[in-house]
Design a protein around this motif. Sequence first.
Motif, PDB file in Angstrom:
ATOM      1  N   ILE A  60       0.829  -1.111  -0.057  1.00  0.00           N
ATOM      2  CA  ILE A  60      -0.088   0.006  -0.033  1.00  0.00           C
ATOM      3  C   ILE A  60       1.088   1.291   0.025  1.00  0.00           C
ATOM      4  N   HIS A 106      -0.537   4.165   6.879  1.00  0.00           N
ATOM      5  CA  HIS A 106      -0.299   5.514   7.068  1.00  0.00           C
ATOM      6  C   HIS A 106      -0.049   6.142   8.351  1.00  0.00           C
ATOM      7  N   HIS A 153      -8.581   3.192   7.544  1.00  0.00           N
ATOM      8  CA  HIS A 153      -7.583   3.139   6.594  1.00  0.00           C
ATOM      9  C   HIS A 153      -6.428   4.286   6.692  1.00  0.00           C
ATOM     10  N   HIS A 218      -9.276   8.451   3.238  1.00  0.00           N
ATOM     11  CA  HIS A 218      -7.915   9.231   3.313  1.00  0.00           C
ATOM     12  C   HIS A 218      -8.311  10.607   4.230  1.00  0.00           C
ATOM     13  N   HIS A 398       0.438   4.383  -2.918  1.00  0.00           N
ATOM     14  CA  HIS A 398       1.052   5.703  -2.308  1.00  0.00           C
ATOM     15  C   HIS A 398       2.634   5.724  -2.606  1.00  0.00           C
TER      16      HIS A 398
HETATM   17 FE   LIG Z   1      -4.260   4.847   1.553  1.00  0.00          FE
END
Ligand SMILES: [Fe+2]
Length: 407
Positions: A60, A106, A153, A218, A398
């Motif tokens: 990811i 993240h 997420h 996001h 990403h």
């Molecule tokens: Fe993401």
Amino acid sequence: MVQRFTLTETGVAHHGRYVETAKYLAEESAGRMIFSGFGTAVDDMPPTPARIEASNPANISIIPFAREYWALWEAGAPYAIDPVTLSTLGSRSSVLNDQPAPFSAHPKLARDGTLWNFGVDPIDDVLHIYRISADGRSIGTQRLHVDHIAPIHDFAITERYLVFLLPAITCNRDRLMGGASFAESCQWSPQMGMRVLIVSQSDGSVIEGRLPAGCLFHVANAWEDKAQVVVDYMRSADPSSLLAGWSVMAGEYRHRRGAALTRARIALPDGSASQEALLNHDAEFPTVRASDTGKVYRHLLCLERTQSRPQDVPGYDQLAYIDAQTGDRRVHHFGDAWLAEEHLLVGEMENSAPRWAVGSGLDLNAKQTVLSVFDLRSLEAGPVAQARLPYALPLGLHGTFVPVVFP
Ligand SMILES: [Fe+2]
């Protein structure tokens, strides 16, 4: 697969290398898919105590951290990558106390150099919180029980808090344990609303709030404003982007409503919450500078989907540079035959504004991946440089910009 574009005085080079996860190695050896993926269930998946970790593709995002790169999934351990060769150095499960556990893609870097992250365990309804020292050691973990936890997420940090917005999605545990993929196990649960959790960095205490039901992938950024936490995120009113987007895998895509940049305010300490749309454009992949994380900011890049884009073409066709204080917005339209990918803010000018936007995209007509560089002072004029690969890469999620490979 980690893709790297190297920009030097002599040109642009591309290198790609698979992350050699346990899943990758086992499946390469067997010559077939063995472990279920995010959206693909394998009927005869072998029994394993670490069922979810066995599916970890580390695909990811990638971050430079502790003199390594970490390739991140969101339901399993980070994988360390050699910054020079992109070879896989191994799992960094030590930050998970050497137990199979979720670790999001993240993480957020605090101003003191420590890394905050979280992980969602939908089987046991646990929100894991991790604090990691600048040299890559676990320096704090917390397990928060959250009833019917949602698939979170992304999150945000402020100076003193961690900020979680929970999409109105729950995981059907029986379906998941029965062999369905994670995507197949998620269900729209509007009765849950969008739950807000504000977690104190210092003592782990939690303030709860609630917003109208909606979904998100996001978060752009968050900060503290007097007795409020303010958070900017990409909100969609319904779950189609999470639950109905997979039809693209069967070549049957029909675009529905996307997300739009939204600002939520959560009052402290009672958790009362409100929100307003900042912009109404169908948008995703918000990026801000790492130096702006957790504080009032202006500079935001995101991808947009123009209204004229054909409904059977997925993805985004426009790059937008937004002043998050004024809402001013400048755009570059790539065109219908383009799948734009995440772009990043790079460099800094004397007035402290970022100078460049850098990102990739897939040119569907030429079947080629293209790296673009924009001068943010004149985004509308189009890219100031483009590097066109003689082939197409799989779409990515990403990336990160590293000024120098060998610091
Ligand atoms: Fe993401």
